[in-house]
Motif scaffolding. Structure first.
Motif, PDB file in Angstrom:
ATOM      1  N   ALA A   1       0.910  -1.368   0.203  1.00 29.60           N
ATOM      2  CA  ALA A   1      -0.185  -0.005   0.077  1.00 29.60           C
ATOM      3  C   ALA A   1       0.908   1.455   0.028  1.00 29.60           C
ATOM      4  O   ALA A   1       0.699   2.234  -0.783  1.00 29.60           O
ATOM      5  CB  ALA A   1      -0.912   0.044   1.293  1.00 29.60           C
ATOM      6  N   SER A   2       2.106   1.294   0.620  1.00 32.34           N
ATOM      7  CA  SER A   2       2.591   2.392   0.623  1.00 32.34           C
ATOM      8  C   SER A   2       3.553   2.609  -0.381  1.00 32.34           C
ATOM      9  O   SER A   2       3.740   3.636  -0.922  1.00 32.34           O
ATOM     10  CB  SER A   2       3.864   2.058   2.037  1.00 32.34           C
ATOM     11  N   ALA A   3       3.847   1.574  -1.244  1.00 32.80           N
ATOM     12  CA  ALA A   3       4.937   1.600  -2.313  1.00 32.80           C
ATOM     13  C   ALA A   3       3.954   2.130  -3.553  1.00 32.80           C
ATOM     14  O   ALA A   3       4.602   2.954  -4.239  1.00 32.80           O
ATOM     15  CB  ALA A   3       5.257   0.171  -2.566  1.00 32.80           C
ATOM     16  N   PHE A   4       2.693   1.810  -3.414  1.00 31.09           N
ATOM     17  CA  PHE A   4       1.745   2.213  -4.633  1.00 31.09           C
ATOM     18  C   PHE A   4       1.038   3.416  -3.900  1.00 31.09           C
ATOM     19  O   PHE A   4       0.176   3.915  -4.833  1.00 31.09           O
ATOM     20  CB  PHE A   4       0.790   1.044  -4.887  1.00 31.09           C
ATOM     21  N   ARG A   5       1.207   3.901  -2.941  1.00 28.36           N
ATOM     22  CA  ARG A   5       0.675   4.980  -2.249  1.00 28.36           C
ATOM     23  C   ARG A   5      -0.961   4.968  -2.356  1.00 28.36           C
ATOM     24  O   ARG A   5      -1.706   5.968  -2.638  1.00 28.36           O
ATOM     25  CB  ARG A   5       1.105   6.316  -3.304  1.00 28.36           C
ATOM     26  N   LEU A   6      -1.252   3.968  -1.929  1.00 27.66           N
ATOM     27  CA  LEU A   6      -2.783   3.443  -1.881  1.00 27.66           C
ATOM     28  C   LEU A   6      -3.150   4.265  -0.596  1.00 27.66           C
ATOM     29  O   LEU A   6      -2.884   4.239   0.460  1.00 27.66           O
ATOM     30  CB  LEU A   6      -2.985   2.050  -1.764  1.00 27.66           C
ATOM     31  N   PRO A   7      -4.640   4.811  -0.685  1.00 25.66           N
ATOM     32  CA  PRO A   7      -4.886   5.480   0.413  1.00 25.66           C
ATOM     33  C   PRO A   7      -5.785   4.617   1.622  1.00 25.66           C
ATOM     34  O   PRO A   7      -6.919   4.867   1.932  1.00 25.66           O
ATOM     35  CB  PRO A   7      -5.983   6.203  -0.169  1.00 25.66           C
ATOM     36  N   VAL A   8      -5.015   3.630   1.769  1.00 23.36           N
ATOM     37  CA  VAL A   8      -5.623   2.562   2.762  1.00 23.36           C
ATOM     38  C   VAL A   8      -5.075   2.674   4.353  1.00 23.36           C
ATOM     39  O   VAL A   8      -3.602   2.943   4.338  1.00 23.36           O
ATOM     40  CB  VAL A   8      -5.245   1.143   2.499  1.00 23.36           C
ATOM     41  N   ARG A   9      -5.610   2.988   5.174  1.00 21.77           N
ATOM     42  CA  ARG A   9      -5.361   3.208   6.695  1.00 21.77           C
ATOM     43  C   ARG A   9      -5.464   2.013   7.275  1.00 21.77           C
ATOM     44  O   ARG A   9      -6.567   1.350   7.068  1.00 21.77           O
ATOM     45  CB  ARG A   9      -6.066   4.279   7.090  1.00 21.77           C
ATOM     46  N   PHE A  10      -4.469   1.372   8.118  1.00 25.41           N
ATOM     47  CA  PHE A  10      -4.644   0.117   8.750  1.00 25.41           C
ATOM     48  C   PHE A  10      -4.872   0.385  10.116  1.00 25.41           C
ATOM     49  O   PHE A  10      -4.531   0.929  11.016  1.00 25.41           O
ATOM     50  CB  PHE A  10      -3.292  -0.769   8.605  1.00 25.41           C
ATOM     51  N   LYS A  11      -6.359  -0.069  10.425  1.00 20.70           N
ATOM     52  CA  LYS A  11      -6.760   0.126  11.697  1.00 20.70           C
ATOM     53  C   LYS A  11      -6.977  -1.147  12.395  1.00 20.70           C
ATOM     54  O   LYS A  11      -7.282  -2.117  11.640  1.00 20.70           O
ATOM     55  CB  LYS A  11      -8.118   0.798  11.814  1.00 20.70           C
ATOM     56  N   ALA A  12      -6.774  -1.340  13.473  1.00 19.07           N
ATOM     57  CA  ALA A  12      -7.216  -2.519  14.414  1.00 19.07           C
ATOM     58  C   ALA A  12      -8.553  -2.961  14.265  1.00 19.07           C
ATOM     59  O   ALA A  12      -9.588  -2.045  14.252  1.00 19.07           O
ATOM     60  CB  ALA A  12      -6.660  -2.606  16.108  1.00 19.07           C
TER      61      ALA A  12
END
Length: 174
Positions: free
Chosen positions: A105-116
């Motif tokens: 996600a970081s490499a592709f600059r995807l707007p995904v936030r990881f939440k518990a």
């Protein structure tokens, strides 16, 4: 804005605890280190909520230090022969998946936030129980590997579902 907060400082304390667990072979010492790690995990979250100090850094730091602590603990048991490579991979499968997903996600600059999420929290609790089991009743680890594996599969499916929905919503907004 300062990144220092008591919750973040407590999270960082899990790093030397992880190293100490890996370096120690004494049952009592490992038990105390495990208890300190579990208490610090609960305490940093409680303080962040109580003091209103939830931060983006804390959102990353807390689960990262959790994963490092669990990895060090399981690695120490694998190095001593108490866990096979297969068992180690099953016990860490959720962590491996989320780590790869985070990097992608970081490499592709995807707007995904990881939440518990509930499933992920359950896996963390089960992993701590597995470490405790390896300390107290190592003969029971086979059962716990299955339980952690099933919980991890559920968590992976749940995280994947949520991530794909977030991407679909983002794509639909463009």
């Amino acid at each position: 804005m300062s990144h220092f907060s008591w919750p973040n400082a407590i999270s960082i304390l899990r790093l030397p605890l992880a190293a100490a667990f890996l370096a120690s072979e004494a049952f009592a010492t490992r038990g105390v280190i495990l208890a300190a790690g579990a208490i610090s995990d609960w305490l940093d979250g409680w303080l962040a909520r109580r003091l209103g100090q939830k931060t983006r850094l804390g959102e990353i730091l807390d689960p990262l230090t959790d994963r490092i602590f669990i990895l060090a603990a399981f690695a120490s048991f694998a190095l001593s022969g108490q866990l096979s490579l297969g068992q180690l991979l099953i016990l860490l499968s959720r962590d491996l998946f989320t780590g790869i997903a985070f990097v992608a996600a970081s490499a592709f600059r995807l707007p995904v936030r990881f939440k518990a999420r509930g499933g992920g929290k359950a896996v963390t609790v089960l992993q701590i129980v597995a470490v405790l089991t390896l300390l107290v009743r190592p003969e029971w680890i086979r059962v716990l590997v299955v339980v952690v594996g099933v919980a991890s599969a559920y968590a992976i499916a749940d995280y994947t579902r949520v991530g794909l929905r977030a991407l679909q919503r983002r794509h639909g907004d463009q």
